[in-house]
Design a protein around this motif. Structure first.
Motif, mmCIF file in Angstrom:
data_model
loop_
_atom_site.group_PDB
_atom_site.id
_atom_site.type_symbol
_atom_site.label_atom_id
_atom_site.label_comp_id
_atom_site.label_asym_id
_atom_site.label_seq_id
_atom_site.Cartn_x
_atom_site.Cartn_y
_atom_site.Cartn_z
ATOM 1 N N SER A 192 58.002 -52.263 -116.118
ATOM 2 C CA SER A 192 58.000 -53.724 -116.220
ATOM 3 C C SER A 192 58.193 -54.381 -114.858
ATOM 4 O O SER A 192 57.714 -55.496 -114.635
ATOM 5 N N SER A 193 58.890 -53.699 -113.935
ATOM 6 C CA SER A 193 59.129 -54.259 -112.608
ATOM 7 C C SER A 193 58.849 -53.193 -111.554
ATOM 8 O O SER A 193 59.441 -52.119 -111.580
ATOM 9 N N ARG B 250 61.924 -49.896 -114.410
ATOM 10 C CA ARG B 250 62.074 -50.611 -113.136
ATOM 11 C C ARG B 250 62.116 -49.605 -111.997
ATOM 12 O O ARG B 250 62.965 -48.713 -111.976
ATOM 13 N N PHE B 251 61.191 -49.741 -111.043
ATOM 14 C CA PHE B 251 61.154 -48.858 -109.876
ATOM 15 C C PHE B 251 61.126 -49.713 -108.620
ATOM 16 O O PHE B 251 60.229 -50.536 -108.430
ATOM 17 N N VAL B 252 62.132 -49.510 -107.749
ATOM 18 C CA VAL B 252 62.260 -50.271 -106.511
ATOM 19 C C VAL B 252 62.244 -49.285 -105.354
ATOM 20 O O VAL B 252 63.099 -48.398 -105.275
ATOM 21 N N SER B 253 61.265 -49.435 -104.464
ATOM 22 C CA SER B 253 61.125 -48.491 -103.361
ATOM 23 C C SER B 253 60.768 -49.206 -102.065
ATOM 24 O O SER B 253 60.131 -48.630 -101.186
ATOM 25 N N HIS B 254 61.186 -50.442 -101.931
ATOM 26 C CA HIS B 254 60.796 -51.197 -100.741
ATOM 27 C C HIS B 254 61.538 -50.698 -99.492
ATOM 28 O O HIS B 254 62.555 -50.015 -99.568
ATOM 29 N N SER B 255 60.975 -51.037 -98.344
ATOM 30 C CA SER B 255 61.603 -50.767 -97.052
ATOM 31 C C SER B 255 61.840 -49.287 -96.807
ATOM 32 O O SER B 255 62.942 -48.857 -96.440
ATOM 33 N N ASN B 256 60.799 -48.497 -97.019
ATOM 34 C CA ASN B 256 60.787 -47.097 -96.631
ATOM 35 C C ASN B 256 59.633 -46.873 -95.657
ATOM 36 O O ASN B 256 58.988 -47.827 -95.218
#
Length: 295
Positions: free
Chosen positions: A100-101, A77-83
């Motif tokens: 997977s995400s 799972r890798f979340v990097s939004h709002s950069n």
């Protein structure tokens, strides 16, 4: 902290930390989850890591996404939004078998959407919304056999057509293509209706001034939410809507629809949200519709 060899989970979310994510953390042998969202981090180290979950959203990362994901062979799972990111998705991320995400929404990423879906065999959720991606929607997305959620809304996909290959999605249940300048609503719906497990469909701000198709052959047997608002669509409420027997939410607001609300709108057994505002509908509201919704 570099001596915390048993550390598995580290969260420093919602602080004012402003450094590059240090190599000594990435090198911890048992660290599986890093939650760094809502800080002022500016970069990421280059050490190999057993990470499974990495969240760096809402920080001060800028420039291209670093091509370092070969160092994270177990990342799911890798979340990097709002950069403040721009450029495309690096090969080490767009070719990974473990993800997977993947959430990259709300940045300034651009260029074509380029994923090797034959390798991304575990991808379940993909959110690329609110970026500057352009060109075609890749036809190979349907090769991601486990993909359940796909959000490509608010991009610059100017080709105007939904790929025929979308018929081949096996697991997809959520699809948002809002604000992408698509055209030919009739053709799009004929393709999308073949997605066997689709439950939520969002097509807001597309198909400007087209006619809402009246094709009685359209069938969406599993659909629970349908949003086609802010499109300036003309025509009347079509008969195929009555076949959406599982529908819970219907939003056709801010179009230019005319005519009356059909009596058999009361046949929606599960409907709890109906928005037909900002149209040119006339006549009364069928009693059966109100009765069903009150129940």
């Amino acid at each position: 902290m570099g001596n915390c060899t048993f550390l598995e989970h580290l969260s420093v979310a919602s602080n004012f930390i402003s450094v590059i994510i240090p190599d000594f953390l990435l090198g911890l042998p048992r660290l599986h989850e890093l939650a760094f969202q809502d800080n002022e981090f500016t970069g990421i180290g280059n050490s190999s890591s057993p990470l499974v979950h990495l969240d760096i959203s809402s920080n001060r990362f800028s420039g291209n996404i670093p091509d370092v994901f070969h160092n994270f062979p177990t990342l799911s799972r890798f979340v990097s939004h709002s950069n403040n990111l721009f450029g495309g998705v690096p090969p080490s991320l767009s070719n990974t078998q473990t993800i997977s995400s993947l959430n990259l929404r709300n940045s300034s990423l651009d260029g074509p959407i380029d994923f090797n879906c034959l390798k991304m065999v575990n991808l379940v959720s993909l959110d690329l919304s609110n970026n500057n991606f352009s060109g075609n929607i890749p036809a190979n997305l349907a090769s991601c056999r486990k993909l359940k959620s796909l959000n490509l809304s608010i991009n610059k996909l100017m080709t105007g057509q939904i790929p025929e290959s979308f018929k081949n999605f096996e697991s997809l249940s959520y699809l948002s293509l809002a604000h992408c300048s698509f055209n030919n609503l009739s053709s799009s719906l004929k393709i999308i209706q073949h997605i066997p497990n689709l439950t939520i469909l969002v097509l807001t701000m597309n198909f400007y001034s087209e006619h809402l198709p009246f094709d009685s052959d359209l069938q969406f047997k599993t659909l629970k939410a349908l949003v086609i608002s802010n499109c300036r669509l003309t025509g009347s409420l079509p008969s195929w809507l009555h076949g959406l027997t599982q529908l819970q939410l219907l939003d056709l607001s801010s179009n230019q629809l005319t005519g009356s609300i059909p009596v058999n709108f009361g046949d929606f057994q599960s409907l709890f949200y109906l928005d037909l505002s900002n149209n040119s509908l006339s006549g009364g509201i069928p009693v059966t519709t109100l009765t069903k919704m009150n129940n």
